[in-house]
Design a protein around this motif. Structure first.
Motif, mmCIF file in Angstrom:
data_model
loop_
_atom_site.group_PDB
_atom_site.id
_atom_site.type_symbol
_atom_site.label_atom_id
_atom_site.label_comp_id
_atom_site.label_asym_id
_atom_site.label_seq_id
_atom_site.Cartn_x
_atom_site.Cartn_y
_atom_site.Cartn_z
ATOM 1 N N GLU A 193 38.791 5.157 -25.337
ATOM 2 C CA GLU A 193 38.416 5.952 -24.177
ATOM 3 C C GLU A 193 38.757 7.407 -24.305
ATOM 4 N N ALA A 194 39.692 7.745 -25.160
ATOM 5 C CA ALA A 194 40.172 9.117 -25.093
ATOM 6 C C ALA A 194 40.264 9.817 -26.432
ATOM 7 N N SER A 195 39.802 9.265 -27.513
ATOM 8 C CA SER A 195 39.906 10.033 -28.758
ATOM 9 C C SER A 195 38.710 10.962 -28.843
ATOM 10 N N VAL A 196 38.975 12.198 -29.245
ATOM 11 C CA VAL A 196 37.958 13.250 -29.164
ATOM 12 C C VAL A 196 37.747 13.858 -30.529
ATOM 13 N N VAL A 197 36.505 14.204 -30.838
ATOM 14 C CA VAL A 197 36.218 14.961 -32.049
ATOM 15 C C VAL A 197 35.197 16.026 -31.682
ATOM 16 N N PRO A 198 35.213 17.161 -32.375
ATOM 17 C CA PRO A 198 34.187 18.161 -32.074
ATOM 18 C C PRO A 198 32.853 17.733 -32.685
ATOM 19 N N ARG A 199 31.790 18.266 -32.111
ATOM 20 C CA ARG A 199 30.468 17.882 -32.552
ATOM 21 C C ARG A 199 30.225 18.439 -33.940
ATOM 22 N N GLY A 200 29.834 17.585 -34.839
ATOM 23 C CA GLY A 200 29.567 18.047 -36.195
ATOM 24 C C GLY A 200 30.676 17.741 -37.166
ATOM 25 N N ALA A 201 31.801 17.244 -36.651
ATOM 26 C CA ALA A 201 32.897 16.997 -37.576
ATOM 27 C C ALA A 201 32.707 15.721 -38.361
ATOM 28 N N TYR A 202 32.006 14.755 -37.799
ATOM 29 C CA TYR A 202 31.782 13.492 -38.475
ATOM 30 C C TYR A 202 30.302 13.261 -38.626
ATOM 31 N N LEU A 203 29.939 12.648 -39.732
ATOM 32 C CA LEU A 203 28.541 12.347 -40.000
ATOM 33 C C LEU A 203 28.365 10.862 -40.097
ATOM 34 N N LYS A 204 27.188 10.428 -39.672
ATOM 35 C CA LYS A 204 26.882 9.012 -39.850
ATOM 36 C C LYS A 204 25.816 8.917 -40.925
ATOM 37 N N SER A 205 26.145 8.236 -41.977
ATOM 38 C CA SER A 205 25.157 8.130 -43.050
ATOM 39 C C SER A 205 24.112 7.108 -42.631
ATOM 40 N N PRO A 206 22.948 7.119 -43.305
ATOM 41 C CA PRO A 206 21.901 6.156 -42.936
ATOM 42 C C PRO A 206 22.366 4.702 -43.067
ATOM 43 N N HIS A 207 23.410 4.447 -43.877
ATOM 44 C CA HIS A 207 23.890 3.074 -43.990
ATOM 45 C C HIS A 207 24.758 2.673 -42.811
ATOM 46 N N GLY A 208 25.120 3.635 -41.982
ATOM 47 C CA GLY A 208 25.994 3.305 -40.865
ATOM 48 C C GLY A 208 27.439 3.666 -41.110
ATOM 49 N N LEU A 209 27.740 4.261 -42.258
ATOM 50 C CA LEU A 209 29.115 4.653 -42.550
ATOM 51 C C LEU A 209 29.414 5.967 -41.838
ATOM 52 N N VAL A 210 30.571 5.999 -41.175
ATOM 53 C CA VAL A 210 30.945 7.227 -40.491
ATOM 54 C C VAL A 210 31.958 7.946 -41.361
ATOM 55 N N GLN A 211 31.659 9.178 -41.725
ATOM 56 C CA GLN A 211 32.567 9.896 -42.623
ATOM 57 C C GLN A 211 32.757 11.327 -42.179
ATOM 58 N N ILE A 212 33.769 11.952 -42.748
ATOM 59 C CA ILE A 212 34.041 13.347 -42.391
ATOM 60 C C ILE A 212 32.956 14.229 -42.973
ATOM 61 N N ASN A 213 32.571 15.223 -42.222
ATOM 62 C CA ASN A 213 31.564 16.163 -42.665
ATOM 63 C C ASN A 213 32.252 17.266 -43.451
ATOM 64 N N ARG A 214 31.996 17.324 -44.762
ATOM 65 C CA ARG A 214 32.702 18.309 -45.570
ATOM 66 C C ARG A 214 32.264 19.714 -45.262
ATOM 67 N N SER A 215 31.075 19.897 -44.722
ATOM 68 C CA SER A 215 30.661 21.271 -44.447
ATOM 69 C C SER A 215 30.762 21.621 -42.973
ATOM 70 N N PHE A 216 31.696 21.046 -42.287
ATOM 71 C CA PHE A 216 31.914 21.403 -40.882
ATOM 72 C C PHE A 216 32.682 22.708 -40.838
ATOM 73 N N ILE A 258 24.631 13.601 -36.523
ATOM 74 C CA ILE A 258 25.837 14.142 -35.894
ATOM 75 C C ILE A 258 26.037 13.544 -34.515
ATOM 76 N N ASP A 259 24.951 13.387 -33.778
ATOM 77 C CA ASP A 259 25.087 13.000 -32.376
ATOM 78 C C ASP A 259 24.956 11.509 -32.191
ATOM 79 N N PHE A 260 25.832 10.759 -32.845
ATOM 80 C CA PHE A 260 25.764 9.314 -32.669
ATOM 81 C C PHE A 260 26.883 8.834 -31.755
ATOM 82 N N LEU A 261 27.542 9.769 -31.104
ATOM 83 C CA LEU A 261 28.684 9.420 -30.261
ATOM 84 C C LEU A 261 28.430 9.922 -28.839
ATOM 85 N N ASP A 262 29.219 9.399 -27.894
ATOM 86 C CA ASP A 262 29.069 9.835 -26.502
ATOM 87 C C ASP A 262 29.696 11.181 -26.265
ATOM 88 N N VAL A 263 29.045 11.953 -25.386
ATOM 89 C CA VAL A 263 29.556 13.277 -25.061
ATOM 90 C C VAL A 263 30.636 13.158 -23.990
#
Lengths: 277, 515
Positions: free
Chosen positions: A151-174, A212-217
């Motif tokens: 309910e409360a963990s937050v990340v800025p938009r663009g920090a994590y990427l979702k690959s087409p396979h569904g893997l969520v990873q850190i965005n190296r070019s954030f 980038i926008d696979f998470l709730d705002v």
């Protein structure tokens, strides 16, 4: 917050009142490195501290390949010896929410009891069944950590990427949010399985990038106003505090990729929030 | 021959479709004036130049970089005015904190300063695991110095920080300057004058309702108003003095649960309605937190010498520093709560520290009522409220809501000879105290709310007033109809006629007597 950034990020979240003293910080730096090696985590985070009446729990979290799914949580009393917490399943969550009330005690073997009296077979029957649910504090801890993450963990938009396979990873070019972007709650996302994505209109979806926008705002949270956005440390650091779980602090330095969140509090959800806003 | 012709035809077909595709790619976009062909060639040239690792994974980012690069070039004729960020604005104001006044004499610095040893306090707080971070504490202490210099306060210390939803308050506790009086009396006088003028023009009917007597505010320097509090949003910004607190505000604050917003003049919308705005609510919460959590090692303060018998009902409110205090060993302080005492007066149920008897009738009531009501007063005399006297040890704090009121521990287990004893309040989460030998300090960093146990339930509005009990005197009845009135009239006339006949028969007898 990431263990690599521990030595400076604690200063940035200290505006909420709680920090760690130097002894604990050095102990953490040593033990988290050992933990990472032993469990073969990709990243180790210092998740926070849950204050109990007698003792406080220090919580660390290790991340694996997929940042959202491969999570392991560990707890410790002295920042050196860590014990693994069992992942919270739905049945455990239900039991804990029925039983555990009040503050954490500080003893993982403490048992919370809840007695419910059932009358099966209609009210006229004299048969009463007492259903006793017992939950120990360790499971309560696991469930609380899980709920706070949900309910409360937050990340800025663009920090994590979702690959087409569904893997969520850190965005190296954030590169970090700009100053104006950082002032808006829309640019911060919940780091948990998205629940509101399908409810968006097609017009809104057009502006979004599915990687980038696979998470709730955060600004979609109900009740509105359950997040407090402020600038701290001479207005250089953006700090988000949750009013639903008081004690959760998220920090981000605009135009840099530094961000993280930490929870230092008593592990109780603030259910009175609608009265208080 | 035919196969070569067929091949030629196929290759011609391919060339044609390639040309078609190329012309499609060369079509410039209606929005950005770029075309796909040029963009792809630039992207591939960039990949050729840079040779990134795992190029296929970062290709989208490369493409975006190229587009962004083009965009900036086209806008080079107009330069962006750099916008001042909030950080820059604040930095300008905080520069003043670091300026040292030129007239500072050497002598002044050697005297007792109104502030405690700030770096030491910051160090100990960090050891205890509380505080705002080293740099922020330094800024806060410089701001406190500025406050002391601008207001000329005899003594001042950092009380703590109260977090709010939009911004937070840094709170400083200070002693009143000598001779300071309430500043609000002039405002009240102005209001009274206005009301008098209105009455002369339009004499309105006076209502006979007298509101129940309110508990008067405590005088400055006593009870809950013992210290003055100043708040500011960020160190460097000007300090604002909070108004003194009234008992009604304290009782109001006990019944509501609200977050602070960060602006002092926000109205507090709540039920029961809070008498005041956020500045008053803040002051009331500060008073409650101080009364509940400001503690010191036992023996540091001793009772003032003016105290008379111990049977005095008025709680003593003066104490002084004990010059013979030796300091309690840290391990003992961390283990037992009886080595700590409260040094701020407890606030009674009424909302003030010394009990005020409200049942005493004011003297301007008319004397006629006075005598009759004196007899009623005696059974209604309210019992005086008594709170724990000053300097009571914490071991006597009541356990509320099934949790012990305090948690104590040592700040470090590995180097316990130099550790501090740290005390954390469970009733007011965010209140911490530390002690080490002769040094101790209290601080509060939190949301300004008390531990609420199972959940806060708002006060219920009172039941609606009952209606006047219905009886025959107010029940409506139907008006009699004309026929009924006629019948009644005839009946009355008959009775009258019968009465007159009776009188007539009586009268002649009397006349005969007279004759």
């Amino acid at each position: 917050m990431d263990s690599n950034s521990l030595f400076y990020s604690l200063e940035l979240v200290a505006g909420s009142g709680n920090t760690l003293n130097v002894e604990k910080r050095t102990a953490l730096q040593t033990s988290l490195v050992i933990l990472k090696k032993n469990y073969k985590f990709h990243r180790v985070l210092f998740w926070g501290k849950i204050l109990g009446l007698k003792e406080d729990y220090f919580i660390a979290q290790g991340r694996g390949e997929d940042e959202m799914k491969d999570k392991k949580t560990l707890y410790s009393f002295n920042c050196m010896d860590w014990m693994l917490l069992a992942p919270a399943t739905d049945s455990v969550i239900e039991e804990v929410s029925k039983t555990a009330k009040g503050s954490f005690v500080g003893d993982p073997s403490y048992v919370y009891e809840h007695v419910e009296i059932h009358r099966p077979g209609g009210r006229d029957d004299a048969i009463q069944e007492e259903v006793v649910t017992k939950v120990n504090e360790e499971s309560r801890l696991a469930v609380t950590v899980h709920q706070i993450d949900e309910e409360a963990s937050v990340v800025p938009r663009g920090a994590y990427l979702k690959s087409p396979h569904g893997l969520v990873q850190i965005n190296r070019s954030f590169g970090g949010l700009s100053h104006s972007e950082a002032g808006k709650l829309d640019n911060f996302l919940h780091f948990s399985k998205a629940k509101n994505l399908k409810k968006k209109s097609i017009l809104e979806m057009g502006d979004l990038n599915p990687a980038i926008d696979f998470l709730d705002v955060l600004s979609d949270d109900i009740p509105k106003g359950s997040w407090s956005l402020q600038l701290e440390c001479a207005s250089r650091v953006l700090v988000l505090r949750s009013l639903l779980w008081p004690g959760l602090t998220f920090f981000h330095l605009p135009t840099t990729p530094q961000h993280g969140h930490i929870y230092i509090g008593d592990g109780r959800k603030n259910l009175d929030l609608p009265f208080m806003i | 021959m035919e196969s070569t012709d067929g091949n030629d035809a196929k290759s011609e077909q391919r060339l044609k479709s390639a040309a078609v595709l190329k012309s499609f790619m060369l079509k410039s976009s209606t929005e950005s004036k770029l075309n796909l062909y040029d963009h792809l060639s630039r992207v591939l040239m960039k990949v050729m130049d840079e040779h990134p690792d795992n190029a296929v994974d970062v290709i989208e980012d490369v493409s975006r970089e190229v587009k962004r690069g083009l965009f900036e070039d086209k806008q080079s004729t107009l330069r962006d005015l750099p916008q001042t960020t909030a950080a820059e604005l604040l930095a300008e104001q905080q520069r003043l904190l670091f300026s040292r006044p030129e007239e500072a004499d050497q002598e002044e610095e050697l005297m007792d300063t109104p502030l405690p040893n700030v770096s030491e306090v910051a160090f100990y707080l960090e050891q205890a695991g509380v505080g705002l971070g080293r740099e922020e504490m330094q800024r806060v202490f410089l701001a406190l110095k500025q406050l002391v210099e601008s207001q000329g306060l005899p003594r001042c210390r950092l009380w703590g920080k109260i977090l709010g939803t939009e911004s937070s308050y840094i709170v400083a506790e200070a002693e009143y300057r000598e001779g300071e009086e309430e500043e609000e009396s002039t405002e009240e006088a102005a209001e009274d004058e206005e009301r008098d003028v209105e009455k002369e023009i339009n004499p309105l009917p006076q209502s006979a309702y007298r509101p129940p007597p309110t508990v008067p505010k405590e005088a400055l320097g006593t009870g809950a108003n013992k210290f003055a509090f100043y708040v500011c949003k960020e160190p460097g910004l000007p300090w604002v003095k909070l108004p003194s607190v009234s008992p009604a505000q304290i009782t109001g604050a006990r019944q509501i649960r609200k977050f602070f917003t960060g602006t002092l003049d926000t109205p507090i919308v709540s039920y029961p309605p809070f008498p005041g705005n956020e500045a008053n609510y803040l002051r009331a919460q500060i008073a409650r937190i101080s009364a509940g959590t400001q503690v010191s090692p036992q023996g540091f303060y001793q009772a003032g010498e003016e105290e008379g018998d111990e049977e005095d009902e008025a709680p003593r409110d003066s104490f002084e520093v004990n010059p013979d205090f030796e300091g309690v060993p840290v391990a003992e302080m961390a283990e037992s709560l009886s080595t700590w005492v409260h040094h701020v007066q407890h606030i009674l149920q009424q909302g003030c520290c010394t009990w005020v008897n409200l049942a005493v009738k004011p003297e301007d009531d008319s004397n006629e009522e006075g005598e009759g009501e004196e007899k009623e007063e005696e059974p209604d005399e309210p019992e005086p409220e008594v709170g724990p006297p000053l300097l009571t040890p914490l071991s006597q704090d009541a356990e509320m809501l099934n949790i012990p009121p305090w948690t104590s521990k040592m700040s470090s287990v590995l180097t316990s000879q130099h550790a501090l004893a740290v005390l954390r309040s469970n009733l007011w989460p965010g209140a911490y105290s530390y002690a080490s030998g002769k040094k101790f300090e209290n601080i509060y960093v939190g949301w300004g709310l008390k531990y609420s146990g199972e959940g806060f339930s708002q006060a219920v509005p009172p039941l609606p007033q009952k209606e006047y009990p219905s009886g025959p005197e107010i029940t409506e009845a139907l008006d009699p109809s004309v026929e009924e009135e006629q019948v009644l009239k005839e009946a009355l006339e008959e009775e009258q006629a019968a009465q007159e006949e009776k009188d007539d028969t009586d009268d002649p007898e009397e006349e005969d007597d007279d004759d």
